[in-house]
Design a protein around this motif. Structure first.
Motif, PDB file in Angstrom:
ATOM      1  N   ARG A   5       0.844  -1.195   0.000  1.00 13.29           N
ATOM      2  CA  ARG A   5       0.000   0.000   0.000  1.00 13.29           C
ATOM      3  C   ARG A   5       0.877   1.242   0.000  1.00 13.29           C
ATOM      4  O   ARG A   5       2.052   1.180   0.350  1.00 13.29           O
ATOM      5  N   VAL A   6       0.282   2.343  -0.413  1.00 13.08           N
ATOM      6  CA  VAL A   6       0.934   3.647  -0.404  1.00 13.08           C
ATOM      7  C   VAL A   6      -0.018   4.601   0.303  1.00 13.08           C
ATOM      8  O   VAL A   6      -1.208   4.653  -0.028  1.00 13.08           O
ATOM      9  N   VAL A   7       0.515   5.338   1.280  1.00 14.49           N
ATOM     10  CA  VAL A   7      -0.331   6.211   2.096  1.00 14.49           C
ATOM     11  C   VAL A   7       0.264   7.619   2.128  1.00 14.49           C
ATOM     12  O   VAL A   7       1.389   7.797   2.602  1.00 14.49           O
ATOM     13  N   PRO A   8      -0.470   8.624   1.652  1.00 14.97           N
ATOM     14  CA  PRO A   8       0.023   9.991   1.810  1.00 14.97           C
ATOM     15  C   PRO A   8      -0.043  10.403   3.280  1.00 14.97           C
ATOM     16  O   PRO A   8      -0.972  10.034   3.992  1.00 14.97           O
ATOM     17  N   SER A  60      -3.173   9.414   5.948  1.00 12.38           N
ATOM     18  CA  SER A  60      -2.723   9.678   7.313  1.00 12.38           C
ATOM     19  C   SER A  60      -2.531  11.172   7.512  1.00 12.38           C
ATOM     20  O   SER A  60      -2.175  11.899   6.585  1.00 12.38           O
ATOM     21  N   PHE A  61      -2.741  11.594   8.747  1.00 14.42           N
ATOM     22  CA  PHE A  61      -2.530  12.978   9.174  1.00 14.42           C
ATOM     23  C   PHE A  61      -1.506  12.935  10.289  1.00 14.42           C
ATOM     24  O   PHE A  61      -1.656  12.179  11.248  1.00 14.42           O
ATOM     25  N   MET A  62      -0.451  13.742  10.159  1.00 13.12           N
ATOM     26  CA  MET A  62       0.672  13.642  11.075  1.00 13.12           C
ATOM     27  C   MET A  62       1.152  15.025  11.498  1.00 13.12           C
ATOM     28  O   MET A  62       1.352  15.898  10.662  1.00 13.12           O
ATOM     29  N   THR A  71       9.553  14.412   9.294  1.00 11.65           N
ATOM     30  CA  THR A  71       8.217  13.878   9.051  1.00 11.65           C
ATOM     31  C   THR A  71       8.139  13.444   7.588  1.00 11.65           C
ATOM     32  O   THR A  71       8.393  14.253   6.696  1.00 11.65           O
ATOM     33  N   PRO A  72       7.806  12.190   7.325  1.00 12.04           N
ATOM     34  CA  PRO A  72       7.773  11.716   5.940  1.00 12.04           C
ATOM     35  C   PRO A  72       6.571  12.262   5.169  1.00 12.04           C
ATOM     36  O   PRO A  72       5.528  12.544   5.742  1.00 12.04           O
ATOM     37  N   ASP A  73       6.745  12.376   3.865  1.00 16.15           N
ATOM     38  CA  ASP A  73       5.681  12.861   2.988  1.00 16.15           C
ATOM     39  C   ASP A  73       4.723  11.748   2.580  1.00 16.15           C
ATOM     40  O   ASP A  73       3.544  11.994   2.350  1.00 16.15           O
ATOM     41  N   VAL A  74       5.237  10.545   2.474  1.00 20.38           N
ATOM     42  CA  VAL A  74       4.445   9.397   2.021  1.00 20.38           C
ATOM     43  C   VAL A  74       4.999   8.145   2.681  1.00 20.38           C
ATOM     44  O   VAL A  74       6.184   8.081   2.999  1.00 20.38           O
ATOM     45  N   GLY A 116      13.214  15.150  -3.600  1.00 24.44           N
ATOM     46  CA  GLY A 116      13.503  15.665  -2.270  1.00 24.44           C
ATOM     47  C   GLY A 116      12.477  15.270  -1.214  1.00 24.44           C
ATOM     48  O   GLY A 116      12.605  15.660  -0.058  1.00 24.44           O
ATOM     49  N   ARG A 117      11.474  14.520  -1.601  1.00 22.72           N
ATOM     50  CA  ARG A 117      10.435  14.062  -0.665  1.00 22.72           C
ATOM     51  C   ARG A 117      10.962  12.913   0.182  1.00 22.72           C
ATOM     52  O   ARG A 117      11.734  12.084  -0.305  1.00 22.72           O
ATOM     53  N   VAL A 118      10.535  12.873   1.424  1.00 23.22           N
ATOM     54  CA  VAL A 118      10.948  11.795   2.322  1.00 23.22           C
ATOM     55  C   VAL A 118       9.906  10.692   2.288  1.00 23.22           C
ATOM     56  O   VAL A 118       8.721  10.940   2.530  1.00 23.22           O
ATOM     57  N   VAL A 119      10.355   9.478   1.987  1.00 21.85           N
ATOM     58  CA  VAL A 119       9.480   8.314   1.870  1.00 21.85           C
ATOM     59  C   VAL A 119       9.760   7.385   3.059  1.00 21.85           C
ATOM     60  O   VAL A 119      10.903   7.001   3.293  1.00 21.85           O
TER      61      VAL A 119
END
Length: 125
Positions: A5-8, A60-62, A71-74, A116-119
């Protein structure tokens, strides 16, 4: 590599009311509830919603990650987090955090993508 799964991960900005962050989390749950989502996890700093009919369709809300430096983006759940880690290290990707076994039952690491997004790459233990 098997992706489950992939979760924003949507950043939460604390509300200005007396409930602050908790109030903002509830507001998001209520809003997305109108679209058919229900709360499936809430650890205070992260809340995940999913529709009962499709439990892998999540959001998700973080506010901030509890144990990691960023804090990861995805989040991407894979079948084998260690295999994913090895492949990304071999490819020269920047590992930002981990791998780490977390107290809430996941093994994970963070990697920076080409944008540059953190996964957050994880597997449940």
């Amino acid at each position: 590599m098997s992706v489950r799964r992939v979760v924003p991960n949507i950043p939460v900005v604390a509300g200005t009311g007396p409930d602050g962050e908790a109030g903002t989390m509830r507001a998001n749950a209520a809003f997305y509830g109108l679209l058919g989502f229900e709360e499936v996890m809430n650890q205070g700093w992260i809340m995940t919603l999913a529709p009962p009919s499709e439990p892998t369709a999540q959001i998700s809300f973080m506010s901030a990650d509890l144990t990691a430096p960023v804090t990861p983006d995805v989040s991407v759940e894979v079948a084998d987090v260690d295999t994913a880690h090895t492949a990304l290290v071999r490819a020269g990707a920047e590992i930002v955090y981990g791998p780490q076994d977390e107290e809430w039952g996941v093994r994970r690491f963070f990697v920076r993508d080409p944008n540059g997004r953190v996964v957050n790459v994880l597997s449940h233990r």
